[in-house]
Design a protein around this motif. Structure first.
Motif, PDB file in Angstrom:
ATOM      1  N   GLY A 147       0.652  -1.501  -0.155  1.00  0.00           N
ATOM      2  CA  GLY A 147       0.214   0.186   0.558  1.00  0.00           C
ATOM      3  C   GLY A 147       0.645   1.108  -0.036  1.00  0.00           C
ATOM      4  O   GLY A 147       0.270   2.710   0.108  1.00  0.00           O
ATOM      5  N   LEU A 148       2.932   1.288   0.621  1.00  0.00           N
ATOM      6  CA  LEU A 148       2.776   2.544  -0.052  1.00  0.00           C
ATOM      7  C   LEU A 148       2.908   3.093  -1.244  1.00  0.00           C
ATOM      8  O   LEU A 148       2.833   2.391  -2.787  1.00  0.00           O
ATOM      9  N   ARG A 149       2.553   4.391  -1.448  1.00  0.00           N
ATOM     10  CA  ARG A 149       2.635   5.248  -2.837  1.00  0.00           C
ATOM     11  C   ARG A 149       2.598   6.398  -2.209  1.00  0.00           C
ATOM     12  O   ARG A 149       3.290   7.024  -0.957  1.00  0.00           O
ATOM     13  N   GLU A 150       3.159   7.032  -2.960  1.00  0.00           N
ATOM     14  CA  GLU A 150       3.194   8.412  -3.519  1.00  0.00           C
ATOM     15  C   GLU A 150       1.665   9.015  -2.495  1.00  0.00           C
ATOM     16  O   GLU A 150       0.688   8.893  -2.828  1.00  0.00           O
ATOM     17  N   ARG A 151       2.241  10.672  -1.769  1.00  0.00           N
ATOM     18  CA  ARG A 151       1.251  11.041  -0.693  1.00  0.00           C
ATOM     19  C   ARG A 151       1.291  10.483   0.383  1.00  0.00           C
ATOM     20  O   ARG A 151       0.606  10.631   1.523  1.00  0.00           O
ATOM     21  N   SER A 152       1.876   8.450   0.739  1.00  0.00           N
ATOM     22  CA  SER A 152       1.156   8.514   1.798  1.00  0.00           C
ATOM     23  C   SER A 152       2.221   8.214   3.043  1.00  0.00           C
ATOM     24  O   SER A 152       3.289   9.789   2.955  1.00  0.00           O
ATOM     25  N   ARG A 153       1.200   8.148   4.157  1.00  0.00           N
ATOM     26  CA  ARG A 153       1.916   9.425   5.663  1.00  0.00           C
ATOM     27  C   ARG A 153       2.097   8.173   6.057  1.00  0.00           C
ATOM     28  O   ARG A 153       1.995   6.820   6.040  1.00  0.00           O
ATOM     29  N   VAL A 154       3.260   7.928   6.396  1.00  0.00           N
ATOM     30  CA  VAL A 154       4.786   7.346   6.573  1.00  0.00           C
ATOM     31  C   VAL A 154       5.778   7.241   8.161  1.00  0.00           C
ATOM     32  O   VAL A 154       5.501   8.229   8.703  1.00  0.00           O
ATOM     33  N   ASP A 164      24.834   1.220  21.912  1.00  0.00           N
ATOM     34  CA  ASP A 164      24.057   2.088  22.722  1.00  0.00           C
ATOM     35  C   ASP A 164      23.859   3.051  22.482  1.00  0.00           C
ATOM     36  O   ASP A 164      23.118   3.838  23.135  1.00  0.00           O
ATOM     37  N   ASP A 165      23.491   3.022  20.969  1.00  0.00           N
ATOM     38  CA  ASP A 165      22.501   4.284  20.411  1.00  0.00           C
ATOM     39  C   ASP A 165      20.875   3.292  20.937  1.00  0.00           C
ATOM     40  O   ASP A 165      20.572   2.445  20.968  1.00  0.00           O
ATOM     41  N   ASP A 166      20.323   5.007  20.548  1.00  0.00           N
ATOM     42  CA  ASP A 166      18.521   4.602  20.523  1.00  0.00           C
ATOM     43  C   ASP A 166      17.851   4.353  19.216  1.00  0.00           C
ATOM     44  O   ASP A 166      18.311   5.334  18.026  1.00  0.00           O
ATOM     45  N   VAL A 167      16.737   3.556  19.158  1.00  0.00           N
ATOM     46  CA  VAL A 167      15.900   4.080  18.156  1.00  0.00           C
ATOM     47  C   VAL A 167      15.445   5.390  17.668  1.00  0.00           C
ATOM     48  O   VAL A 167      14.964   5.453  18.516  1.00  0.00           O
ATOM     49  N   PHE A 168      15.957   5.586  16.528  1.00  0.00           N
ATOM     50  CA  PHE A 168      15.166   7.247  16.125  1.00  0.00           C
ATOM     51  C   PHE A 168      13.514   7.015  15.166  1.00  0.00           C
ATOM     52  O   PHE A 168      13.764   6.118  14.397  1.00  0.00           O
ATOM     53  N   VAL A 169      12.694   7.451  15.556  1.00  0.00           N
ATOM     54  CA  VAL A 169      11.077   7.374  14.486  1.00  0.00           C
ATOM     55  C   VAL A 169      10.839   8.834  14.796  1.00  0.00           C
ATOM     56  O   VAL A 169      10.555   9.191  15.359  1.00  0.00           O
ATOM     57  N   THR A 170      10.024   9.013  13.522  1.00  0.00           N
ATOM     58  CA  THR A 170      10.453  10.233  13.142  1.00  0.00           C
ATOM     59  C   THR A 170       8.249   9.710  12.377  1.00  0.00           C
ATOM     60  O   THR A 170       8.689   8.714  11.438  1.00  0.00           O
ATOM     61  N   THR A 171       7.955  10.774  11.472  1.00  0.00           N
ATOM     62  CA  THR A 171       7.042  10.339  10.708  1.00  0.00           C
ATOM     63  C   THR A 171       7.065  11.540   9.693  1.00  0.00           C
ATOM     64  O   THR A 171       7.441  12.634   9.497  1.00  0.00           O
ATOM     65  N   GLY A 172       6.468  10.860   8.325  1.00  0.00           N
ATOM     66  CA  GLY A 172       6.747  12.300   6.952  1.00  0.00           C
ATOM     67  C   GLY A 172       5.444  11.784   5.986  1.00  0.00           C
ATOM     68  O   GLY A 172       4.435  10.437   5.990  1.00  0.00           O
ATOM     69  N   ARG A 173       5.511  12.345   4.647  1.00  0.00           N
ATOM     70  CA  ARG A 173       4.851  11.707   3.852  1.00  0.00           C
ATOM     71  C   ARG A 173       5.822  11.346   2.294  1.00  0.00           C
ATOM     72  O   ARG A 173       6.930  12.292   2.614  1.00  0.00           O
ATOM     73  N   VAL A 174       5.384  10.199   1.736  1.00  0.00           N
ATOM     74  CA  VAL A 174       6.303  10.177   0.986  1.00  0.00           C
ATOM     75  C   VAL A 174       5.353  11.351  -0.645  1.00  0.00           C
ATOM     76  O   VAL A 174       4.926  11.298  -1.060  1.00  0.00           O
ATOM     77  N   VAL A 175       7.015  11.032  -0.867  1.00  0.00           N
ATOM     78  CA  VAL A 175       6.668  12.011  -2.177  1.00  0.00           C
ATOM     79  C   VAL A 175       7.040  11.776  -3.021  1.00  0.00           C
ATOM     80  O   VAL A 175       6.507  12.143  -4.154  1.00  0.00           O
ATOM     81  N   ALA A 176       7.935  10.712  -3.676  1.00  0.00           N
ATOM     82  CA  ALA A 176       8.051   9.925  -4.413  1.00  0.00           C
ATOM     83  C   ALA A 176       8.705   8.373  -4.594  1.00  0.00           C
ATOM     84  O   ALA A 176       9.264   8.575  -3.658  1.00  0.00           O
ATOM     85  N   ARG A 177       9.045   8.182  -4.871  1.00  0.00           N
ATOM     86  CA  ARG A 177       8.680   6.308  -4.908  1.00  0.00           C
ATOM     87  C   ARG A 177       9.146   5.545  -6.127  1.00  0.00           C
ATOM     88  O   ARG A 177       8.752   6.288  -7.628  1.00  0.00           O
ATOM     89  N   GLY A 178      10.340   4.950  -5.702  1.00  0.00           N
ATOM     90  CA  GLY A 178      11.102   4.365  -7.319  1.00  0.00           C
ATOM     91  C   GLY A 178       9.829   3.625  -7.885  1.00  0.00           C
ATOM     92  O   GLY A 178       9.379   3.170  -7.306  1.00  0.00           O
ATOM     93  N   ASP A 179      10.816   2.934  -9.184  1.00  0.00           N
ATOM     94  CA  ASP A 179       9.846   1.863  -9.796  1.00  0.00           C
ATOM     95  C   ASP A 179      10.026   0.333  -9.276  1.00  0.00           C
ATOM     96  O   ASP A 179       8.998   0.127  -9.545  1.00  0.00           O
ATOM     97  N   GLY A 180      11.318   0.104  -9.268  1.00  0.00           N
ATOM     98  CA  GLY A 180      11.177  -1.178  -9.110  1.00  0.00           C
ATOM     99  C   GLY A 180      12.648  -1.434  -7.605  1.00  0.00           C
ATOM    100  O   GLY A 180      13.382  -0.098  -7.806  1.00  0.00           O
ATOM    101  N   ALA A 181      13.008  -1.923  -8.060  1.00  0.00           N
ATOM    102  CA  ALA A 181      14.946  -1.981  -6.619  1.00  0.00           C
ATOM    103  C   ALA A 181      15.745  -1.549  -8.451  1.00  0.00           C
ATOM    104  O   ALA A 181      15.383  -1.899  -9.123  1.00  0.00           O
ATOM    105  N   ASP A 182      16.532  -1.489  -7.431  1.00  0.00           N
ATOM    106  CA  ASP A 182      17.991  -0.682  -8.596  1.00  0.00           C
ATOM    107  C   ASP A 182      18.853  -1.957  -8.855  1.00  0.00           C
ATOM    108  O   ASP A 182      19.122  -2.914  -8.313  1.00  0.00           O
TER     109      ASP A 182
END
Length: 225
Positions: A147-154, A164-182
């Motif tokens: 269901g991941l697509r452009e303008r998805s909230r993620v 020693d480091d903590d997991v970092f979490v934030t939210t955003g929106r997908v602006v563009a996505r590739g057509d497939g794996a490189d």
């Protein structure tokens, strides 16, 4: 001995065979019904053909995109052309005389060449709003959520490089996505708009995961409305 006058008999036969009016073709009632039915079917067929041919001229000039437009790019008149189409009135399009509604607007999503322009594909403001940044995120194809697509909230999850480091979490929106794996790296690329304060942390992350969230209210949709 009886004498028969053959000439008189012939005259009598000839006169009887030629007496009265000549008989023409008189179809039976069943044949008349079949003829009437055939004529009715022919009339219906002709009427249908006339309706089809008349509807072929019932077209509307609408705008079509002539090149691939990436999300965030500004639409110009050179990106559009007028095509004549016969579409249902309920199908969203942009009429040729309404080109001013989409020119100098920003593409909300990736628009492929040949697509009919739709008002919902553009917005008046740039995709990157004040206080946000767009970062590139690379993830493995097996970790791309359905269901991941452009303008998805993620949700962006950056796993620590050491314990020693903590997991970092934030939210955003997908602006563009590739057509497939490189083909070389085997990773899937995303461009995600996130708060500017989180951009450096996400951009520096080596192991980034993505989760699709409830779409909520898209600021781009509010701008269109």
């Amino acid at each position: 001995m009886a004498v028969i006058d053959r000439s008189a008999a012939n005259v009598t036969l000839d006169s009887s065979s030629t007496s009265g009016e000549p008989r023409g073709f008189r179809p039976t009632s069943r044949r008349r019904a079949r003829i009437a039915l055939g004529a009715a079917l022919a009339a219906v067929a002709i009427g249908g053909n006339l309706l089809v041919y008349s509807s072929l001229d019932d077209t509307t000039g609408v705008l079509q995109v002539v090149r691939n437009v990436r999300a965030g790019e500004m639409i110009t008149s050179a990106d559009l052309r007028v095509v004549e189409v016969d579409v249902d009135p309920t199908v969203p399009t942009v009429a040729s005389d309404q080109i001013g509604l989409v020119v100098d607007q920003y593409a909300r999503v990736y628009i492929t060449s040949g697509s009919l322009m739709v008002p919902q594909l553009v917005q008046p403001n740039p995709l990157v709003s004040a206080g946000t940044s767009v970062v590139a995120v690379e993830i493995r194809p097996t970790r791309v959520p359905s269901g991941l697509r452009e303008r998805s909230r993620v949700m962006i999850v950056v796993l620590p490089s050491n314990s020693d480091d903590d997991v970092f979490v934030t939210t955003g929106r997908v602006v563009a996505r590739g057509d497939g794996a490189d083909n070389v790296t085997g990773v899937f690329g995303l461009s995600v708009e996130i708060p500017e304060a989180d951009a450096a942390r996400v951009a520096a992350g080596d192991d980034v995961r993505v989760a699709v969230l409830d779409p909520g209210t898209d600021p781009a949709s509010e701008a269109v409305g």
